[in-house]
Write a protein that holds these residues in place. Sequence first.
Motif, PDB file in Angstrom:
ATOM      1  N   ARG A 114     -45.467  27.737  24.859  1.00 25.33           N
ATOM      2  CA  ARG A 114     -46.077  27.867  26.177  1.00 25.33           C
ATOM      3  C   ARG A 114     -45.000  27.849  27.255  1.00 25.33           C
ATOM      4  O   ARG A 114     -43.924  27.270  27.056  1.00 25.33           O
ATOM      5  N   PRO A 115     -45.249  28.473  28.409  1.00 23.77           N
ATOM      6  CA  PRO A 115     -44.234  28.517  29.467  1.00 23.77           C
ATOM      7  C   PRO A 115     -43.872  27.127  29.977  1.00 23.77           C
ATOM      8  O   PRO A 115     -44.748  26.331  30.297  1.00 23.77           O
ATOM      9  N   GLU A 116     -42.569  26.848  30.016  1.00 23.47           N
ATOM     10  CA  GLU A 116     -42.029  25.624  30.600  1.00 23.47           C
ATOM     11  C   GLU A 116     -42.771  24.356  30.149  1.00 23.47           C
ATOM     12  O   GLU A 116     -43.311  23.616  30.984  1.00 23.47           O
ATOM     13  N   PRO A 140     -37.980  17.491  30.407  1.00 25.93           N
ATOM     14  CA  PRO A 140     -38.470  16.294  31.100  1.00 25.93           C
ATOM     15  C   PRO A 140     -38.528  16.488  32.608  1.00 25.93           C
ATOM     16  O   PRO A 140     -37.688  17.180  33.184  1.00 25.93           O
ATOM     17  N   TYR A 141     -39.542  15.891  33.205  1.00 29.49           N
ATOM     18  CA  TYR A 141     -39.627  15.789  34.658  1.00 29.49           C
ATOM     19  C   TYR A 141     -39.620  14.302  34.983  1.00 29.49           C
ATOM     20  O   TYR A 141     -40.435  13.539  34.461  1.00 29.49           O
ATOM     21  N   TYR A 142     -38.704  13.898  35.838  1.00 31.89           N
ATOM     22  CA  TYR A 142     -38.513  12.481  36.130  1.00 31.89           C
ATOM     23  C   TYR A 142     -39.335  12.102  37.361  1.00 31.89           C
ATOM     24  O   TYR A 142     -38.975  12.433  38.487  1.00 31.89           O
ATOM     25  N   ALA A 143     -40.435  11.408  37.127  1.00 29.45           N
ATOM     26  CA  ALA A 143     -41.342  11.051  38.218  1.00 29.45           C
ATOM     27  C   ALA A 143     -40.699  10.005  39.114  1.00 29.45           C
ATOM     28  O   ALA A 143     -40.159   9.011  38.624  1.00 29.45           O
ATOM     29  N   PRO A 144     -40.752  10.201  40.420  1.00 34.24           N
ATOM     30  CA  PRO A 144     -40.082   9.272  41.344  1.00 34.24           C
ATOM     31  C   PRO A 144     -40.689   7.870  41.273  1.00 34.24           C
ATOM     32  O   PRO A 144     -41.894   7.705  41.071  1.00 34.24           O
ATOM     33  N   ARG A 165     -48.070  22.386  34.206  1.00 36.20           N
ATOM     34  CA  ARG A 165     -47.372  22.786  32.979  1.00 36.20           C
ATOM     35  C   ARG A 165     -47.045  21.586  32.073  1.00 36.20           C
ATOM     36  O   ARG A 165     -46.385  21.739  31.048  1.00 36.20           O
ATOM     37  N   THR A 166     -47.553  20.414  32.469  1.00 41.60           N
ATOM     38  CA  THR A 166     -47.296  19.199  31.681  1.00 41.60           C
ATOM     39  C   THR A 166     -48.128  19.188  30.408  1.00 41.60           C
ATOM     40  O   THR A 166     -49.328  19.466  30.434  1.00 41.60           O
ATOM     41  N   GLN A 167     -47.473  18.849  29.308  1.00 42.44           N
ATOM     42  CA  GLN A 167     -48.168  18.699  28.028  1.00 42.44           C
ATOM     43  C   GLN A 167     -48.210  17.243  27.566  1.00 42.44           C
ATOM     44  O   GLN A 167     -49.057  16.875  26.769  1.00 42.44           O
ATOM     45  N   TYR A 197     -55.604  18.792  33.688  1.00 41.02           N
ATOM     46  CA  TYR A 197     -54.525  19.673  33.230  1.00 41.02           C
ATOM     47  C   TYR A 197     -54.344  19.701  31.711  1.00 41.02           C
ATOM     48  O   TYR A 197     -53.546  20.488  31.207  1.00 41.02           O
ATOM     49  N   GLY A 198     -55.050  18.845  31.004  1.00 39.36           N
ATOM     50  CA  GLY A 198     -55.056  18.925  29.549  1.00 39.36           C
ATOM     51  C   GLY A 198     -53.860  18.334  28.838  1.00 39.36           C
ATOM     52  O   GLY A 198     -53.592  18.699  27.690  1.00 39.36           O
ATOM     53  N   PHE A 199     -53.118  17.406  29.469  1.00 40.26           N
ATOM     54  CA  PHE A 199     -51.970  16.819  28.779  1.00 40.26           C
ATOM     55  C   PHE A 199     -52.355  15.506  28.101  1.00 40.26           C
ATOM     56  O   PHE A 199     -53.345  14.847  28.459  1.00 40.26           O
ATOM     57  N   ALA A 200     -51.558  15.120  27.109  1.00 38.36           N
ATOM     58  CA  ALA A 200     -51.731  13.843  26.418  1.00 38.36           C
ATOM     59  C   ALA A 200     -50.948  12.756  27.145  1.00 38.36           C
ATOM     60  O   ALA A 200     -49.933  13.027  27.790  1.00 38.36           O
ATOM     61  N   ILE A 201     -51.419  11.516  27.018  1.00 41.40           N
ATOM     62  CA  ILE A 201     -50.742  10.352  27.595  1.00 41.40           C
ATOM     63  C   ILE A 201     -50.280   9.453  26.455  1.00 41.40           C
ATOM     64  O   ILE A 201     -51.084   9.026  25.621  1.00 41.40           O
TER      65      ILE A 201
END
Length: 401
Positions: A114-116, A140-144, A165-167, A197-201
């Motif tokens: 999937r994209p990004e 990874p995206y680093y949440a502030p 785009r988060t999975q 958005y359909g991502f897992a936690i």
Amino acid sequence: MNPLLSRLQPYPFERLKQLFAGVTPAANYSPISLGMGEPRHPTPAFIQDALRQNMGGLASYPATAGEPRLREAFAGWLARRYGVVVDAASQVLPVNGSREALFAFAQTVLDPTRPEPTVVCPNPFYQIYEGAAFLAGGQPYYAPSDPARNFAVDWEQVPEAVWARTQLLFVCSPGNPTGAVMPLEEWRKLFELSDRYGFAIASDECYSEIYFRDEAPLGSLQAAVALGRTDFKGLVAFTSLSKRSNVPGLRSGFVAGDAALLKAFLLYRTYHGSAMGPVVQAASIAAWGDESHVEENRRLYREKFAIVTPLVASVMKVALPDAGFYLWAEVPASMGLDDAAFARALYAQYNVTVLPGSYLARASDGHNPGAGRVRMALVADTAECEEAARRIQQFVRHHSA
């Protein structure tokens, strides 16, 4: 070679080793390490006895899903600790420590076609989150984080385009390194985002049993039930015996939550060869079934933090955490040292090891949120930690004079 390996960054303790290269600490001080979060309280005798009494299990191949008695032990602990009811057959799985499981879970849920494909994680953070994202083909995206809220993550600052785009989202509560515990309303926000958005936690809860106030930290499954999510949709919680029971070498923990996610995770683990040995299973059943040793462990940490925190707070900005066994202390500006220089000089002059905060974070918008702080792991006995705190007092006062 797998080209994704080149994306991995040196682990914090490798960086610390490089920082200390060529330094000979003062010989008149015995070494004290507050650098690594490795529990050092004694392993309870009954757990050791359970290992010795079940050595016959070495003659058998274990099932990846674990023995029914083990899964029932997990379910029983969740019911006692959180008041949460899970199906022992489909909503829990044994893992060989939470670190192994956190890494493997990312490999299970990420779709690199999937994209990004994006993995959101807190910042500062446990570096396994980042490495798991990279090796699963994600980014990874680093949440502030918000220093005003004990470095709790400011989820509102994550752009909608990132969530889209988060999975996978990694959450750590109580947090490493700050000990911050997420309240119910933050869980509500994350569950709503997961649904949208359909991502897992993946909720990392390995510090949940070391806390300093009367109310135990809220768990993710507990939050889900309180919000009517009794199927735990999109959620998997990770926990471990390492810190709760002082058995880091046992490599034993479990995951619990969404049955559909755990079914896929079991498939991955079966091929990965991640079964827990029968001897470890037997010791784990014993450990999860007893709370008296956990209460004693918590008492020791409370006693230790009550002595050490005021000593460090007399010279550095630091406060008692919600939970966990770390102090997250700010290096005084008057010292004229960054966090790495502080750690190196403290080691050289007083033979005390602490971990630079910048090693636990990544620069975001030009700023590393761990910069200017150090993490102190109060894992040794009380006397040793108190001695370390007194040396830190002397060090800071000397350099701030």
